[in-house]
Design a protein around this motif. Structure first.
Motif, short mmCIF file in Angstrom:
data_model
loop_
_atom_site.label_atom_id
_atom_site.label_comp_id
_atom_site.label_asym_id
_atom_site.label_seq_id
_atom_site.Cartn_x
_atom_site.Cartn_y
_atom_site.Cartn_z
N LEU A 114 43.58 32.34 -38.36
CA LEU A 114 42.56 31.31 -38.17
C LEU A 114 42.97 30.03 -38.89
CD1 LEU A 114 39.71 30.29 -37.34
CD2 LEU A 114 38.89 31.24 -39.52
N SER A 115 42.94 28.93 -38.16
CA SER A 115 43.23 27.63 -38.74
C SER A 115 42.20 26.62 -38.21
CB SER A 115 44.66 27.20 -38.41
OG SER A 115 44.98 25.98 -39.06
N GLY A 116 42.47 25.34 -38.41
CA GLY A 116 41.55 24.30 -37.97
C GLY A 116 42.32 23.11 -37.41
N VAL A 117 41.58 22.10 -37.00
CA VAL A 117 42.21 20.95 -36.34
C VAL A 117 42.30 19.71 -37.22
CG1 VAL A 117 41.49 21.75 -34.06
CG2 VAL A 117 40.04 20.15 -35.31
N SER A 118 41.90 19.81 -38.49
CA SER A 118 42.02 18.64 -39.35
C SER A 118 43.49 18.24 -39.51
CB SER A 118 41.39 18.89 -40.73
OG SER A 118 42.06 19.92 -41.42
N SER A 119 44.39 19.20 -39.39
CA SER A 119 45.82 18.91 -39.51
C SER A 119 46.35 18.03 -38.39
CB SER A 119 46.61 20.22 -39.56
OG SER A 119 46.35 20.99 -38.41
N LEU A 120 45.57 17.86 -37.34
CA LEU A 120 45.95 17.00 -36.22
C LEU A 120 45.25 15.65 -36.27
CD1 LEU A 120 45.69 19.64 -33.33
CD2 LEU A 120 47.78 18.89 -34.51
N GLY A 121 44.31 15.49 -37.20
CA GLY A 121 43.48 14.30 -37.23
C GLY A 121 44.23 13.03 -37.57
N GLY A 301 37.13 14.84 -54.62
CA GLY A 301 38.09 13.93 -55.23
C GLY A 301 39.37 13.74 -54.45
N ASP A 302 39.52 14.40 -53.30
CA ASP A 302 40.74 14.31 -52.49
C ASP A 302 40.50 13.34 -51.33
OD1 ASP A 302 42.87 14.71 -50.69
OD2 ASP A 302 43.12 16.79 -51.29
N THR A 303 41.01 12.12 -51.47
CA THR A 303 40.76 11.08 -50.46
C THR A 303 41.38 11.44 -49.12
OG1 THR A 303 40.70 9.37 -52.18
CG2 THR A 303 41.06 8.63 -49.92
N GLY A 304 42.61 11.95 -49.14
CA GLY A 304 43.26 12.29 -47.88
C GLY A 304 42.53 13.37 -47.13
N LEU A 305 42.09 14.41 -47.84
CA LEU A 305 41.34 15.50 -47.21
C LEU A 305 40.02 14.99 -46.66
CD1 LEU A 305 40.86 18.49 -46.57
CD2 LEU A 305 39.93 18.75 -48.88
N THR A 306 39.35 14.13 -47.42
CA THR A 306 38.07 13.59 -46.97
C THR A 306 38.22 12.80 -45.68
OG1 THR A 306 37.33 13.44 -49.27
CG2 THR A 306 36.09 12.18 -47.64
N GLU A 307 39.28 12.01 -45.61
CA GLU A 307 39.48 11.16 -44.42
C GLU A 307 39.71 11.99 -43.17
OE1 GLU A 307 42.04 7.24 -43.00
OE2 GLU A 307 42.70 8.40 -44.76
N VAL A 308 40.58 13.01 -43.26
CA VAL A 308 40.86 13.79 -42.05
C VAL A 308 39.74 14.77 -41.73
CG1 VAL A 308 43.35 13.56 -42.26
CG2 VAL A 308 42.22 15.52 -43.30
N ALA A 309 39.00 15.22 -42.75
CA ALA A 309 37.97 16.25 -42.53
C ALA A 309 36.61 15.67 -42.19
CB ALA A 309 37.85 17.15 -43.76
#
Length: 349
Positions: A114-121, A301-309
């Motif tokens: 199981l994975s997700g699509v944030s890695s493509l965002g 606190g993770d800006t990159g994660l917040t942006e894609v997620a």
């Protein structure tokens, strides 16, 4: 495959618990005849599964030696525990390989990850010139090569793990399938956690702020899928594996499962209506906030994660699932009702 042994990781979670429930209630003979075990961390979870006649194993994913040894006892593993733990995924794959080398029961062991699509965002706020928004098809597009390229620019743990699963599977001669789910909604049917992640987080933020929030212009779009529709695809895929039926794949075995889609602003507007209807909010208002503020509130606190997620566009086409015969049973009305249900659940705690 005769009486296969199947291990489900993450069975105490939202997706893993619902998928296991779907398997146990399946009308497909090959799925009904399989033997199921779960991997859990807590004794009380193991005891509850044991009371239902399901063998439970206690181990943490960080204990790779134990995970690998356990995996060697199974033919198929449905891995729904952690989409960002490379070492655990590889331990499961190599454990399957170890077991296959000792047994003549199966031709090829299998892991469903199981994975997700944030890695493509995309990155709509920071706007790196190399990253663009694109509607990805699991049949038409070379998802593997695209993610390899994205990974070369900047590693992202979910994407790193997806690629590791595919690479380790090919090296170990273990069949791997990666299901990349979008935003998941609706009540689960597992024995423990029955709520999703994305939407309850935004609901908690809306209640705290007095209105739902979205980042920047909220124009980024994500697909949505109901948890039961996702579980139906797992059942379909497992049934085909057990029947040794042909399974269509693109250049690599990635599968999207999606039905409807909403922009982040549209989601906030839906939350506002549901919030007022539930009595949790006073007015159907929404609010735009900056990425920095959103990172503090929603991104740990993770800006990159917040942006894609929480701000990106990550849209997909489930062409392979549709080709296999999967169809979504849930509609926009079900999605809006789920927002109301989630508000009621949040305010009743």
């Amino acid at each position: 495959m005769t009486n296969p042994k199947i291990l489900v990781t993450g069975a105490s979670g939202y997706v893993g618990g619902t998928v296991l429930s779907q398997f146990l209630s399946s009308s497909i003979a090959e799925i009904k005849n399989a033997s199921y075990s779960v991997l859990v961390r807590k004794q009380e979870q193991a005891d509850q599964y044991a009371s239902q006649g399901i063998t439970a194993h206690l181990a943490g994913l960080e204990d790779q030696a134990a995970v690998r040894q356990l995996a060697s006892q199974f033919d198929i593993i449905v891995h729904a525990a952690d989409s960002t733990n490379v070492a655990a995924a590889e331990a499961l794959i190599y454990g399957l390989r170890d077991g296959a080398q000792k047994s003549a029961k199966i031709t090829k062991p299998c892991l469903i990850h199981l994975s997700g699509v944030s890695s493509l965002g995309d990155r709509p706020v920071s706007k790196p010139s190399t990253i663009i928004s694109h509607e990805f098809s699991d049949k038409r597009d070379d998802i593997y090569s695209y993610m390899k390229w994205r990974e070369s620019l900047k590693p992202y743990t979910q994407r790193t793990t997806d690629l590791a699963v595919i690479d380790a599977g090919e090296k170990a001669d273990v069949q791997t399938y990666v299901i990349k789910a979008p935003r998941i909604y609706g009540r689960g049917t597992g024995m423990f956690n029955r709520k999703s992640v994305h939407i309850p987080v935004l609901i908690s933020g809306a209640i705290a702020a007095g209105r739902p929030e979205y980042i920047a212009d909220g124009a980024g779009v994500w697909d949505d899928v109901h948890i039961l529709d996702l579980a139906n695809f797992y059942e379909l895929l497992l049934g085909k594996i057990l029947k040794n039926e042909s399974i269509p794949t693109g250049t690599k075995p990635f599968f999207f499962v999606q039905s409807i889609r909403h922009s982040w602003k549209e989601l906030a507007e839906g939350l506002a209506k549901a919030g007022v209807k539930s009595g949790a909010l006073k007015a159907e208002e929404t609010c735009s906030i900056g990425l920095s503020e959103a990172t503090e509130k929603y991104g740990s606190g993770d800006t990159g994660l917040t942006e894609v997620a929480f701000a990106s566009s990550s849209v997909t086409k489930a062409d392979l699932a549709l080709e296999m015969g999967w169809t979504s049973q849930k509609t926009e009305a079900d999605f809006q009702q789920s927002l109301l249900d989630d508000f009621k659940a949040a305010t009743s705690c």
